[in-house]
Design a protein around this motif. Sequence first.
Motif, PDB file in Angstrom:
ATOM      1  N   PHE A 124       0.828  -1.205   0.000  1.00 45.64           N
ATOM      2  CA  PHE A 124       0.000   0.000   0.000  1.00 45.64           C
ATOM      3  C   PHE A 124       0.867   1.261   0.000  1.00 45.64           C
ATOM      4  O   PHE A 124       0.489   2.299  -0.496  1.00 45.64           O
ATOM      5  CB  PHE A 124      -0.847  -0.065   1.277  1.00 45.64           C
ATOM      6  CG  PHE A 124      -2.034   0.835   1.329  1.00 45.64           C
ATOM      7  CD1 PHE A 124      -2.897   0.954   0.254  1.00 45.64           C
ATOM      8  CD2 PHE A 124      -2.305   1.549   2.496  1.00 45.64           C
ATOM      9  CE1 PHE A 124      -4.017   1.773   0.348  1.00 45.64           C
ATOM     10  CE2 PHE A 124      -3.421   2.363   2.595  1.00 45.64           C
ATOM     11  CZ  PHE A 124      -4.277   2.476   1.512  1.00 45.64           C
ATOM     12  N   GLY A 125       2.045   1.155   0.608  1.00 42.97           N
ATOM     13  CA  GLY A 125       2.973   2.296   0.606  1.00 42.97           C
ATOM     14  C   GLY A 125       2.530   3.463   1.459  1.00 42.97           C
ATOM     15  O   GLY A 125       2.811   4.607   1.121  1.00 42.97           O
ATOM     16  N   ALA A 126       1.834   3.213   2.544  1.00 47.46           N
ATOM     17  CA  ALA A 126       1.243   4.312   3.299  1.00 47.46           C
ATOM     18  C   ALA A 126       2.028   4.723   4.545  1.00 47.46           C
ATOM     19  O   ALA A 126       2.198   5.902   4.813  1.00 47.46           O
ATOM     20  CB  ALA A 126      -0.191   3.958   3.698  1.00 47.46           C
ATOM     21  N   CYS A 127       2.525   3.760   5.316  1.00 38.70           N
ATOM     22  CA  CYS A 127       3.094   4.142   6.613  1.00 38.70           C
ATOM     23  C   CYS A 127       4.468   4.781   6.469  1.00 38.70           C
ATOM     24  O   CYS A 127       4.874   5.582   7.287  1.00 38.70           O
ATOM     25  CB  CYS A 127       3.158   2.945   7.561  1.00 38.70           C
ATOM     26  SG  CYS A 127       4.463   1.761   7.152  1.00 38.70           S
ATOM     27  N   ARG A 128       5.183   4.427   5.422  1.00 37.79           N
ATOM     28  CA  ARG A 128       6.505   4.970   5.080  1.00 37.79           C
ATOM     29  C   ARG A 128       7.574   4.604   6.107  1.00 37.79           C
ATOM     30  O   ARG A 128       8.656   5.193   6.108  1.00 37.79           O
ATOM     31  CB  ARG A 128       6.459   6.497   4.888  1.00 37.79           C
ATOM     32  CG  ARG A 128       5.270   7.016   4.110  1.00 37.79           C
ATOM     33  CD  ARG A 128       5.092   6.409   2.780  1.00 37.79           C
ATOM     34  NE  ARG A 128       5.995   6.916   1.729  1.00 37.79           N
ATOM     35  CZ  ARG A 128       5.965   6.505   0.480  1.00 37.79           C
ATOM     36  NH1 ARG A 128       5.085   5.571   0.115  1.00 37.79           N
ATOM     37  NH2 ARG A 128       6.804   6.975  -0.403  1.00 37.79           N
ATOM     38  N   CYS A 157      -3.354   2.264   9.216  1.00 33.39           N
ATOM     39  CA  CYS A 157      -2.521   1.632   8.192  1.00 33.39           C
ATOM     40  C   CYS A 157      -3.375   1.026   7.102  1.00 33.39           C
ATOM     41  O   CYS A 157      -2.882   0.705   6.019  1.00 33.39           O
ATOM     42  CB  CYS A 157      -1.656   0.544   8.813  1.00 33.39           C
ATOM     43  SG  CYS A 157      -2.620  -0.838   9.452  1.00 33.39           S
TER      44      CYS A 157
END
Lengths: 201, 628
Positions: free
Chosen positions: A42-46, A128
């Motif tokens: 998803f590439g969201a929390c980084r 997340c």
Amino acid sequence: MLSLTIDGKKVEAEAGWSLLDTARQHGIDIPTLCYHEAVEPFGACRLCVVELKQGNNSRLVASCVYPAEEGLEVFTSSEKVNSVRRWILEMLLSECPASREIREMAGQYGVNTTRFEVKDPEEQCILCGLCVRACAQVVGANAISTVGRGAQKEIGSPYLVPGEDCVACGTCVTVCPTGAMGARFERVRGVPSVIMARPGK
Amino acid sequence: MQVTAKNSADMRLGSLEELEKLRSELLAAEDPDQTKIIVCHGTGCVANDSPSVTKALKAALAAAGEDIKVMPGIKTTGCHGFCSRGPLVIIKPSNIFYQQVKPGDVEEIVQKTILTGETVDRLLYVHPQTGETLKTTEEIPFYSGQERVVLSNIGQIDPTDIEDAFKAGAYAGMAKALTNMEPGQVIEEVTKSGLRGRGGAGFPTGLKWSLAAKHQGGQKYVLCNADEGDPGAFMDRSVMEGDPHAVVEGMIIGGYAIGADTGYVYVRAEYPLAIKHLVKALDDARAHGLLGENILGSGFNFDIRINRGAGAFVCGEETALMRSVEGKVGEPVPRPPYPSDKGLFGKPSVLNNVETWANVSRILDKGADWFASLGTEKSKGTKVFALVGKVNNVGLVEVPMGISLRNIVMEIGGGVPGSDHFKAVQTGGPSGGCLPWEDADLPVDFDSLIAAGSMMGSGGMIVMDERDCMVDVAKYFLGFLEEESCGKCFPCRLGVPRLRETLNRFSKGQGTLEDIDDLYSLAEAIKAGSLCALGGTAPNAVLSTLRYFRGEYEAHILEHRCPAGVCKDLITYSIDPEVCTGCRACSRACPQGAITGEKKKPHTIEESLCIRCGMCMESCKFGAIQVI
Ligand SMILES: Cc1cc2nc3c(=O)[nH]c(=O)nc-3n(C[C@H](O)[C@H](O)[C@H](O)COP(=O)(O)O)c2cc1C
Ligand code: SF4
Ligand code: SF4
Ligand code: SF4
Ligand code: FES
Ligand code: FES
């Protein structure tokens, strides 16, 4: 086979692997929060950012979504990388102070207190989106979603109207990295269709 | 105009020659002796009731009918860029420029200008610095300093009349491309022109196209980004309203070049006039065989659909925009895969900005060499800016790349009211930064702006003077981005509010110098760590103001003072008893009843009641109210 270096070590990767896959395959640890093997990255929390260096240029990419490429020079814990992780964790400490998992992870980065105001001492959810993706991609039920935008974002039933799509499988609770879903399960997932099955409807 | 099936078949143009023939016939039918009265019907002038001016003009002309040798034509056009002076009326061919025209002025315009060729002097533009009365558009620095490429037809053509657009050369570039060039040659031409995207990042357009074109065959798409979400920006709206054909033409060229048969225009729903004109342009283009199957006999099929965006700023980001067109949540997704490989519906796609597409039409019409002769080495062509804020000539301007900030603000913009310089110019919209007067000679091009800590963005340009507080400005843009952040990735969702909170404390006189160091560190983490460019550029507002105006931050923190007199917790209003005439304007204006005093005697402000709204200051005609 692609060959690249991670933290100075020469490693090989199969086409289609992400940098995270590649690192883990070679026993190099990269922290993650929004990643789970069972669902699409998803590439969201980084938190999984790594530094790519090309000559004098460098940039950060999320290793869970960035594909392994021939000749990449990857650094998984450079100062730039760690600074991003420390800031995210410090902000998470104030955002969801009730999560033991977050406190532990922050502690590993030397972040034990937060300079930011704690809004809700009971909060655990880091947004997340794992629960939402697992429910959609693994269960296929689409019983929960994120609602709202930006700072107002939260996990809830779609459009905040309790639906009948939940099959009470508990997948969302299992994938949740912080224990938050367990606490909000009843509130956000809507009413299981198994219970709500009404004849003639 | 109603297009029936039969006459739509009649109107279809089968080749480049047929288009050129129609164009010459239309031009030949023009009466060279006919005066044309142009009334601006752009959004700004319409809001100032220009349609009533048009109506009055028609009536006045009809009434004067017998006295007029050749009846003038009335043409309603898109925005002339000078909306702050609207409604505008321009008399062609002499280009007499009338501003702030009311229906009551029309009779005089007809009696004087139309019948005897005299000007109505009170409607002319007065130079804000020299006080000179200027008669024609050519004399007005706001126009004479511009270089109009994208805007060249806007204000000249009736945007709802495709034949008028033909007369101005519409679809000539597209006809040339489809008839005489291979797709690869079209890409080469665009590459050679040096065109870079006008939507923000300045990515080379030819390169973007070639990346999508290299996928042989299969479904592909071109898209037009008309989401224009920057506060105060209206460049793209004006182009779509005033010359929708330039956008349509550019997209057909792009579709042909990369091998796409479908285009989408993603336009914000708040732009009803732009959508209306676009829809009309598409209908008329279809009726003339410029969209649909076998365009101009070339064998190329292409059509365009319009997608109305719900208005979220982040939907202007390319991956979010494509998700939104697909009917999914408009949130950015990580790249790679890049849209040129897997874009809309997973197919190779090219997204360009409205202004970029309009430039493409001009490039194919006039050639890459001509385009490359404009601008600087690495930033070719022109850029449209929405010039707003503390500047005399507020409006839409198009200038060659590389022109200085000083030239734009002080010449074209007519300078800063009550000052011989600006304090700062904010470029690049919420993603950009503030540049100081010391940088007035900075060439405005993609790379210089980035190097100076700001960016071109889509063309917002806000002029600020000494009464604008840089901490407050940074706070404003962060607040905007905090509202508009999609909230998907953590650095942006969590970090932008934290930056704003820190600035909030500064504006209350709280905080320490260490907070500034933390601000730098957090800002860098957000820039480097965010998923999309919204978060990636959000800290620019803080970083650029810290870079150029650090002293102002320190005044807030160390001296608890807001030098610009903006931050409410750090200022007090008072009345200078020497200047106050006791006219009572302020005490009537104060919503708190904080101002007392006898008539004709100096008044005073009760500080504990004052909410620092500044209403009193605005109401005082004598300048007796001070803020410290
Ligand atoms: C948050 C955000 C908002 C954006 N909004 C717009 C917009 O309103 N219009 C636009 O043309 N580009 C916008 N962009 C840039 C687009 O992502 C994209 O780069 C651009 O449309 C590409 O066109 P160009 O190459 O012609 O500039 C935005 C980018 C971001 C990150
Ligand atoms: S328990 Fe309900 S909400 Fe959770 S994953 Fe299963 S179906 Fe989805
Ligand atoms: S409930 Fe758990 S899985 Fe769902 S978004 Fe929150 S932290 Fe993630
Ligand atoms: S940077 Fe901001 S707007 Fe972009 S994906 Fe992350 S949260 Fe969304
Ligand atoms: S694990 Fe990669 S961004 Fe969350
Ligand atoms: S709308 Fe008339 S000048 Fe802009």
